[in-house]
Structure formats: structure tokens, C-alpha cells
Design a protein around this motif. Sequence first.
Motif, PDB file in Angstrom:
ATOM      1  N   ILE A  15      14.711   3.679   1.078  1.00  0.00           N
ATOM      2  CA  ILE A  15      14.649   3.291   2.099  1.00  0.00           C
ATOM      3  C   ILE A  15      13.513   2.105   1.200  1.00  0.00           C
ATOM      4  CG2 ILE A  15      14.179   2.048   3.815  1.00  0.00           C
ATOM      5  CD1 ILE A  15      16.867   3.086   3.943  1.00  0.00           C
ATOM      6  N   VAL A  16      13.936   0.321   0.811  1.00  0.00           N
ATOM      7  CA  VAL A  16      12.859  -0.045   0.382  1.00  0.00           C
ATOM      8  C   VAL A  16      12.408  -1.022   1.154  1.00  0.00           C
ATOM      9  CG1 VAL A  16      12.576  -2.068  -1.150  1.00  0.00           C
ATOM     10  CG2 VAL A  16      13.261   0.062  -1.105  1.00  0.00           C
ATOM     11  N   ARG A  17      11.670  -1.775   2.287  1.00  0.00           N
ATOM     12  CA  ARG A  17      11.004  -2.239   3.097  1.00  0.00           C
ATOM     13  C   ARG A  17       9.878  -3.237   3.125  1.00  0.00           C
ATOM     14  NH1 ARG A  17       7.788  -1.106   7.571  1.00  0.00           N
ATOM     15  NH2 ARG A  17       7.045   1.137   7.380  1.00  0.00           N
ATOM     16  N   SER A  18       9.792  -4.402   3.823  1.00  0.00           N
ATOM     17  CA  SER A  18       8.481  -4.693   3.548  1.00  0.00           C
ATOM     18  C   SER A  18       7.626  -4.768   5.202  1.00  0.00           C
ATOM     19  CB  SER A  18       8.482  -6.975   3.684  1.00  0.00           C
ATOM     20  OG  SER A  18       9.788  -7.627   4.613  1.00  0.00           O
ATOM     21  N   PHE A  19       6.478  -4.694   4.035  1.00  0.00           N
ATOM     22  CA  PHE A  19       5.552  -4.665   6.161  1.00  0.00           C
ATOM     23  C   PHE A  19       4.284  -6.160   5.851  1.00  0.00           C
ATOM     24  CE2 PHE A  19       1.241  -2.687   7.798  1.00  0.00           C
ATOM     25  CZ  PHE A  19       2.190  -2.987   9.323  1.00  0.00           C
TER      26      PHE A  19
ATOM     27  N   ALA B  19     -11.532  -2.920   0.066  1.00  0.00           N
ATOM     28  CA  ALA B  19     -11.439  -2.307   1.493  1.00  0.00           C
ATOM     29  C   ALA B  19     -10.667  -2.936   2.479  1.00  0.00           C
ATOM     30  CB  ALA B  19     -13.138  -2.608   2.223  1.00  0.00           C
ATOM     31  N   ARG B  20     -10.304  -4.499   1.742  1.00  0.00           N
ATOM     32  CA  ARG B  20      -9.256  -4.783   2.685  1.00  0.00           C
ATOM     33  C   ARG B  20      -7.757  -4.742   2.760  1.00  0.00           C
ATOM     34  NH1 ARG B  20     -13.128  -6.016   4.843  1.00  0.00           N
ATOM     35  NH2 ARG B  20     -12.356  -4.556   6.911  1.00  0.00           N
ATOM     36  N   THR B  21      -7.453  -4.027   1.180  1.00  0.00           N
ATOM     37  CA  THR B  21      -6.202  -4.027   0.583  1.00  0.00           C
ATOM     38  C   THR B  21      -5.874  -1.997   1.645  1.00  0.00           C
ATOM     39  OG1 THR B  21      -6.703  -4.739  -1.349  1.00  0.00           O
ATOM     40  CG2 THR B  21      -4.498  -2.648  -1.404  1.00  0.00           C
ATOM     41  N   ALA B  22      -7.200  -1.237   1.982  1.00  0.00           N
ATOM     42  CA  ALA B  22      -7.458  -0.261   2.501  1.00  0.00           C
ATOM     43  C   ALA B  22      -6.793  -0.206   4.197  1.00  0.00           C
ATOM     44  CB  ALA B  22      -8.612   1.129   2.183  1.00  0.00           C
ATOM     45  N   ASP B  23      -6.928  -1.349   4.711  1.00  0.00           N
ATOM     46  CA  ASP B  23      -7.502  -1.445   6.072  1.00  0.00           C
ATOM     47  C   ASP B  23      -5.689  -1.799   6.182  1.00  0.00           C
ATOM     48  OD1 ASP B  23      -9.710  -1.077   6.017  1.00  0.00           O
ATOM     49  OD2 ASP B  23      -9.916  -3.145   6.149  1.00  0.00           O
ATOM     50  N   LEU B  24      -4.952  -2.526   5.101  1.00  0.00           N
ATOM     51  CA  LEU B  24      -3.731  -2.637   4.988  1.00  0.00           C
ATOM     52  C   LEU B  24      -2.875  -1.679   5.320  1.00  0.00           C
ATOM     53  CD1 LEU B  24      -1.012  -5.210   5.425  1.00  0.00           C
ATOM     54  CD2 LEU B  24      -1.736  -5.513   2.607  1.00  0.00           C
TER      55      LEU B  24
ATOM     56  N   ALA C 151      -1.078 -10.584   4.992  1.00  0.00           N
ATOM     57  CA  ALA C 151      -0.425 -10.098   3.444  1.00  0.00           C
ATOM     58  C   ALA C 151       0.817  -9.054   3.924  1.00  0.00           C
ATOM     59  CB  ALA C 151      -1.816  -8.854   2.793  1.00  0.00           C
ATOM     60  N   THR C 152       1.285  -9.300   2.565  1.00  0.00           N
ATOM     61  CA  THR C 152       2.701  -8.349   2.905  1.00  0.00           C
ATOM     62  C   THR C 152       2.470  -6.645   1.587  1.00  0.00           C
ATOM     63  OG1 THR C 152       4.114 -10.365   3.495  1.00  0.00           O
ATOM     64  CG2 THR C 152       5.301  -7.982   2.560  1.00  0.00           C
TER      65      THR C 152
ATOM     66  N   ILE D 227       5.873   8.189  -0.078  1.00  0.00           N
ATOM     67  CA  ILE D 227       5.899   6.246  -0.113  1.00  0.00           C
ATOM     68  C   ILE D 227       5.350   6.260  -0.970  1.00  0.00           C
ATOM     69  CG2 ILE D 227       5.138   4.330   1.401  1.00  0.00           C
ATOM     70  CD1 ILE D 227       5.210   6.751   3.815  1.00  0.00           C
ATOM     71  N   ALA D 228       5.394   4.541  -1.865  1.00  0.00           N
ATOM     72  CA  ALA D 228       4.834   4.075  -3.008  1.00  0.00           C
ATOM     73  C   ALA D 228       5.157   2.155  -2.012  1.00  0.00           C
ATOM     74  CB  ALA D 228       5.921   4.408  -4.031  1.00  0.00           C
ATOM     75  N   VAL D 229       4.235   1.391  -2.789  1.00  0.00           N
ATOM     76  CA  VAL D 229       4.630   0.518  -2.383  1.00  0.00           C
ATOM     77  C   VAL D 229       4.004  -0.500  -3.364  1.00  0.00           C
ATOM     78  CG1 VAL D 229       3.004   1.299  -0.182  1.00  0.00           C
ATOM     79  CG2 VAL D 229       1.769   0.994  -1.921  1.00  0.00           C
ATOM     80  N   ASP D 230       3.927  -1.401  -3.546  1.00  0.00           N
ATOM     81  CA  ASP D 230       4.005  -2.328  -3.844  1.00  0.00           C
ATOM     82  C   ASP D 230       2.663  -3.150  -2.830  1.00  0.00           C
ATOM     83  OD1 ASP D 230       5.300  -2.287  -6.533  1.00  0.00           O
ATOM     84  OD2 ASP D 230       7.105  -4.179  -5.506  1.00  0.00           O
ATOM     85  N   LEU D 231       1.347  -3.061  -3.728  1.00  0.00           N
ATOM     86  CA  LEU D 231       0.087  -3.929  -3.243  1.00  0.00           C
ATOM     87  C   LEU D 231       0.305  -5.519  -3.107  1.00  0.00           C
ATOM     88  CD1 LEU D 231      -2.205  -1.763  -4.310  1.00  0.00           C
ATOM     89  CD2 LEU D 231      -1.529  -1.306  -2.247  1.00  0.00           C
ATOM     90  N   PRO D 232       0.465  -6.025  -2.633  1.00  0.00           N
ATOM     91  CA  PRO D 232      -0.038  -7.648  -2.064  1.00  0.00           C
ATOM     92  C   PRO D 232      -0.082  -8.359  -3.553  1.00  0.00           C
ATOM     93  CG  PRO D 232      -0.857  -6.914  -0.955  1.00  0.00           C
ATOM     94  CD  PRO D 232      -0.886  -5.676  -1.164  1.00  0.00           C
ATOM     95  N   GLY D 233       1.039  -8.457  -3.787  1.00  0.00           N
ATOM     96  CA  GLY D 233       1.052 -10.018  -5.395  1.00  0.00           C
ATOM     97  C   GLY D 233       1.359  -9.099  -6.578  1.00  0.00           C
ATOM     98  N   TYR D 234       1.901  -7.873  -6.242  1.00  0.00           N
ATOM     99  CA  TYR D 234       2.236  -6.513  -6.983  1.00  0.00           C
ATOM    100  C   TYR D 234       3.838  -6.705  -7.522  1.00  0.00           C
ATOM    101  CZ  TYR D 234      -2.734  -6.306  -8.463  1.00  0.00           C
ATOM    102  OH  TYR D 234      -4.065  -6.665  -8.531  1.00  0.00           O
TER     103      TYR D 234
END
Length: 262
Positions: free
Chosen positions: A22-26, A92-97, A31-32, A72-79
Motif C-alpha cells: 500500500i502506498v499512501r501520503s501522510f 530532528a524535525r524530520t524525525a519528529d515527522l 510536510a508530507t 515501511i519505506a518512505v520518501d522523505l519530504p522533497g524526495y
Amino acid sequence: MPFARRPPADTSVVAPHGVPAIVRSFSHAGATLVVESFGRGARTFLFLHGIGMGRLAFRGLAGHLRGRGRFIAVDLPGYGAAPEPPRILTMARTADLLAALLRDGGEGPVTVVGHSMGTQVAVELAARHPALVDGVVLLAPTVTRTERTAARQILRLAHDLAIESPRVILVGAIEYLRAGPHIHGKFRAMLAHHPEDVYPRVSQPALVIRGGSDRVCPQWWCAEVAAALHGADLVEVDHHGHETMIRDSASSAAAILAFTGG
């Protein structure tokens, strides 16, 4: 417009070796992430990619770990397929996301597997949100404390790519193009982070994996990282460089399985 990315609605895709995913956005705090989840099992692995890359870099590794847990594999914001955030996030903010993502889905604790820049986010997640992480795997951890400049890191990466396979170079080139026009700012965010200040705050069991020919992460640095992580195990994969998890994902998967108890 190659950089005008729209995050996907929930969709079903085929992950490594024919596994349904399943691929979804969060989205959280402006930030997404794009999130791909697949597999089943008692252990959950969270994959965090390096700078200029995306979740697809973990396809080979996840394939070798198939049947050993949930992924769970993610595309980090902007990638990858994730849209650019209004402002480039710190590590740090990416970790909080990511913590918000895990809490939203009732996930955790997870074994977080980071590559390159993703290792910096991984240790921030483990240190800032320890209840959500049960283990840390750092593949080619950046950035060395003595070479925290863009010029030096780019030179190191260029030397490393000289020994890599065409497949690794192709994957990297595609993902760097998808990283968009703000890659310089993302580089600055990565270089501004001091992971050596975070390692001692990580209390979970940890594993460091290095390609034996990695020019970006020299052996002395990875030994320091392992020692700072309260004596973490250090595994070297001979004859491979910074992208060893792409070029020889079987060896990295074997080390991860030994670390997690199979």
C-alpha cells in the motif's frame, strides 16, 4: 514540470518479489511523506533513504528480508514522490515527522534502518522518541566530523561512484533528479547536523554496516560511530562502497538478520 510532484492517494502496488503493498501520503505540520508498507511479521522495519535518494533504493534489501517482518519505506519530504515542504526540514524535525507517522498508524516499536543521510534521521528518531524504536541499523553513516563541507562530501562521493556498478549509478542519477532543484539546501541541512552529538543518546541496540571500499564513510569514522553507540556491532562488506545496500543487498540483509535474531 518534472519537479511538480503530487503525493499519491492510497494505492495498491507490487513491492519486491510480488508482495502486495500500500502506498499512501501522510502530512503533518506542513510536510508530507510518501509511505509504502508491505509484508507481515512480528518485527517492523522502517527504511530511511539517503540524500538525493528515495524509498525505491531499499527494494533489493527488502526483497532479501522478505518473510522476516513488516516493512515501511518512505520518501522523505522533497524526495522521491513526496512534495517539497515549505521549508527544508532539519534532521530532528524530520524525525519528529516520522514519529507522528508511527503514532498515527499505531506502529512501533520499529527497527529503523537508515542509509547515509537517513542514518542521521534514524538516530534522531531513536533518541527523541525512544519508545517508538527497538533497534537501529546504520548503513554508511554520515557525516564525518572532520569533513563537514559540501565540497569535501561531493568529492568523496565522486571517488566512491568510480568503483560502483552501472546499476547503482543509474538508480542514484534517477533519484537525484527527482530530489529537485532544492538539493543544495537539503545538503546544507544534512551538513549542519552533528550526529556525533546524538549517538550517545541512543539507548537501543545498534548495528553499523560499512562497505569495505566506502570513500564517504571511512573505517575510522564508522568505528567511532559504533563506539559512540555504546559499543554497537560494526560489519564491513568487502569490495563495495557507499551504496553497498543496492549493489550487494544480500550481504547487508544477512547482517541485519543476524543483528535482529533472524
